[in-house]
Write a protein that holds these residues in place. Sequence first.
Motif, PDB file in Angstrom:
ATOM      1  N   ASP A   1       3.880   8.778   6.601  1.00 43.83           N
ATOM      2  CA  ASP A   1       5.109   8.106   7.036  1.00 43.83           C
ATOM      3  C   ASP A   1       5.170   6.613   6.696  1.00 43.83           C
ATOM      4  O   ASP A   1       6.247   6.019   6.759  1.00 43.83           O
ATOM      5  N   GLY A   2       4.048   6.000   6.407  1.00 43.51           N
ATOM      6  CA  GLY A   2       4.035   4.569   6.094  1.00 43.51           C
ATOM      7  C   GLY A   2       3.839   3.710   7.326  1.00 43.51           C
ATOM      8  O   GLY A   2       3.924   4.183   8.464  1.00 43.51           O
ATOM      9  N   TYR A   3       3.580   2.432   7.081  1.00 44.84           N
ATOM     10  CA  TYR A   3       3.193   1.499   8.147  1.00 44.84           C
ATOM     11  C   TYR A   3       4.341   1.135   9.063  1.00 44.84           C
ATOM     12  O   TYR A   3       4.193   1.074  10.273  1.00 44.84           O
ATOM     13  N   VAL A   4       5.488   0.832   8.475  1.00 49.10           N
ATOM     14  CA  VAL A   4       6.610   0.352   9.293  1.00 49.10           C
ATOM     15  C   VAL A   4       7.074   1.453  10.244  1.00 49.10           C
ATOM     16  O   VAL A   4       7.292   1.208  11.438  1.00 49.10           O
ATOM     17  N   THR A   5       7.177   2.673   9.730  1.00 51.94           N
ATOM     18  CA  THR A   5       7.622   3.786  10.574  1.00 51.94           C
ATOM     19  C   THR A   5       6.650   4.027  11.724  1.00 51.94           C
ATOM     20  O   THR A   5       7.062   4.139  12.892  1.00 51.94           O
TER      21      THR A   5
ATOM     22  N   LEU B   1       0.797  -1.239   0.000  1.00 51.71           N
ATOM     23  CA  LEU B   1       0.000   0.000   0.000  1.00 51.71           C
ATOM     24  C   LEU B   1       0.824   1.280   0.000  1.00 51.71           C
ATOM     25  O   LEU B   1       0.314   2.325  -0.392  1.00 51.71           O
ATOM     26  N   HIS B   2       2.064   1.231   0.458  1.00 51.20           N
ATOM     27  CA  HIS B   2       2.798   2.491   0.655  1.00 51.20           C
ATOM     28  C   HIS B   2       4.019   2.645  -0.255  1.00 51.20           C
ATOM     29  O   HIS B   2       4.359   3.755  -0.638  1.00 51.20           O
TER      30      HIS B   2
ATOM     31  N   GLU C   1       6.064   3.091  17.051  1.00 51.84           N
ATOM     32  CA  GLU C   1       5.495   3.659  18.285  1.00 51.84           C
ATOM     33  C   GLU C   1       5.072   2.585  19.286  1.00 51.84           C
ATOM     34  O   GLU C   1       5.031   2.827  20.476  1.00 51.84           O
ATOM     35  N   TYR C   2       4.688   1.412  18.775  1.00 44.76           N
ATOM     36  CA  TYR C   2       4.113   0.422  19.695  1.00 44.76           C
ATOM     37  C   TYR C   2       4.746  -0.960  19.575  1.00 44.76           C
ATOM     38  O   TYR C   2       4.339  -1.884  20.260  1.00 44.76           O
ATOM     39  N   LEU C   3       5.744  -1.101  18.700  1.00 45.15           N
ATOM     40  CA  LEU C   3       6.428  -2.393  18.580  1.00 45.15           C
ATOM     41  C   LEU C   3       7.857  -2.261  19.078  1.00 45.15           C
ATOM     42  O   LEU C   3       8.464  -1.203  18.943  1.00 45.15           O
ATOM     43  N   PRO C   4       8.414  -3.349  19.604  1.00 38.18           N
ATOM     44  CA  PRO C   4       9.839  -3.325  19.962  1.00 38.18           C
ATOM     45  C   PRO C   4      10.668  -3.049  18.709  1.00 38.18           C
ATOM     46  O   PRO C   4      10.281  -3.415  17.601  1.00 38.18           O
ATOM     47  N   ALA C   5      11.803  -2.391  18.900  1.00 38.09           N
ATOM     48  CA  ALA C   5      12.597  -1.913  17.762  1.00 38.09           C
ATOM     49  C   ALA C   5      12.903  -3.010  16.752  1.00 38.09           C
ATOM     50  O   ALA C   5      12.817  -2.796  15.547  1.00 38.09           O
ATOM     51  N   GLU C   6      13.216  -4.218  17.221  1.00 34.19           N
ATOM     52  CA  GLU C   6      13.647  -5.264  16.288  1.00 34.19           C
ATOM     53  C   GLU C   6      12.492  -5.751  15.400  1.00 34.19           C
ATOM     54  O   GLU C   6      12.713  -6.277  14.314  1.00 34.19           O
ATOM     55  N   ALA C   7      11.251  -5.538  15.832  1.00 33.49           N
ATOM     56  CA  ALA C   7      10.116  -5.967  15.023  1.00 33.49           C
ATOM     57  C   ALA C   7       9.725  -4.910  14.007  1.00 33.49           C
ATOM     58  O   ALA C   7       9.054  -5.195  13.028  1.00 33.49           O
ATOM     59  N   ALA C   8      10.138  -3.682  14.258  1.00 35.43           N
ATOM     60  CA  ALA C   8       9.684  -2.579  13.402  1.00 35.43           C
ATOM     61  C   ALA C   8      10.688  -2.222  12.319  1.00 35.43           C
ATOM     62  O   ALA C   8      10.358  -1.536  11.371  1.00 35.43           O
TER      63      ALA C   8
END
Lengths: 190, 190
Positions: free
Chosen positions: A173-177, A35-36, A181-188
Amino acid sequence: MPHIQLPEGLPGIRGAMAFRPETAKPLNELVEVLLHSENSLTPGERELIATYVSYLNDCYYCQTIHGAIAAASLNDDEELVKRVKADFQHADISDKLKALLVIAGKVQKGGKNVTADDVGQARSLGATDREIHDTVLIAAAFCMYNRYVDGLGTVQPRDEAMYRERGKRVARDGYVTVSKEYLPAEAATR
Amino acid sequence: MPHIQLPEGLPGIRGAMAFRPETAKPLNELVEVLLHSENSLTPGERELIATYVSYLNDCYYCQTIHGAIAAASLNDDEELVKRVKADFQHADISDKLKALLVIAGKVQKGGKNVTADDVGQARSLGATDREIHDTVLIAAAFCMYNRYVDGLGTVQPRDEAMYRERGKRVARDGYVTVSKEYLPAEAATR
């Protein structure tokens, strides 16, 4: 109330993703590409396909957030988003997008419903193989996201302002970015 | 014949993935986490859920390849896989897995069909929140994979030996590793 103990304060798919970051990572990467990311279909066109399929699947959270992202991508035209859901054949969108929405609606019912004629019609209106591919996969993917969100009984607030505000941010900004805000850094990270 | 020009010689989802490696990457990572990575549900149990949902969605390729991976994970018990598809309540599987298959079948029809009673039943038989989460997401994800495979009209050979041989390899090495055979390196790495 959700069927399982999800983190509080995170509506819809966000609560489910925070519960299981290992699956959140590919789920976010998939929707980002579909989508982005750069594509010959505009983000607005692709968000309309996602919104329409989520509407057919009667998923309040997904149709509202993706409707808001679609509107944010289309000069804040919320009326157009409503029209596409209710009667896309008479909405002010291209004939090519109408043909792609026909394919998406068939995929929502089941993949075998898509016919060579449906695809031929889209192609005659200028759709490329990749656009047809992406339409099928967007429709299929939202048959997953919708079932995930509703199957866990996630919290889905009736708060249009929340969706509108968030829609603008995701569109920008897109989904991953935004998921950082709410996922641990390694998942995002991609 | 596929609806779009897919690479030849790659049946089912493999042709679609080779056509669009950017989406193949998260699609492979998702199925790897859901069905192959470490989990309190065995790979055989998770493959049975995927096979059952693919059977309900009438996707020949997916139910056959995941049935073969399930059998390879369950001491080559192909009869058990057939029994789960036809009548899982009388198959030789745990009551917990039966309760999870009930939830998976509800998700296949639509997420809202899952009830608190369905989830309570699974929990009373020992299912954890994460196992319930993963069951919902496996079922939802196969509503995507099945529609993707059938919606593009992919080639789906009727060749049991091919699926059996490949099923053994995927059961042993996992999805991401096996996908390196037909995907560009950057799409197959995690």
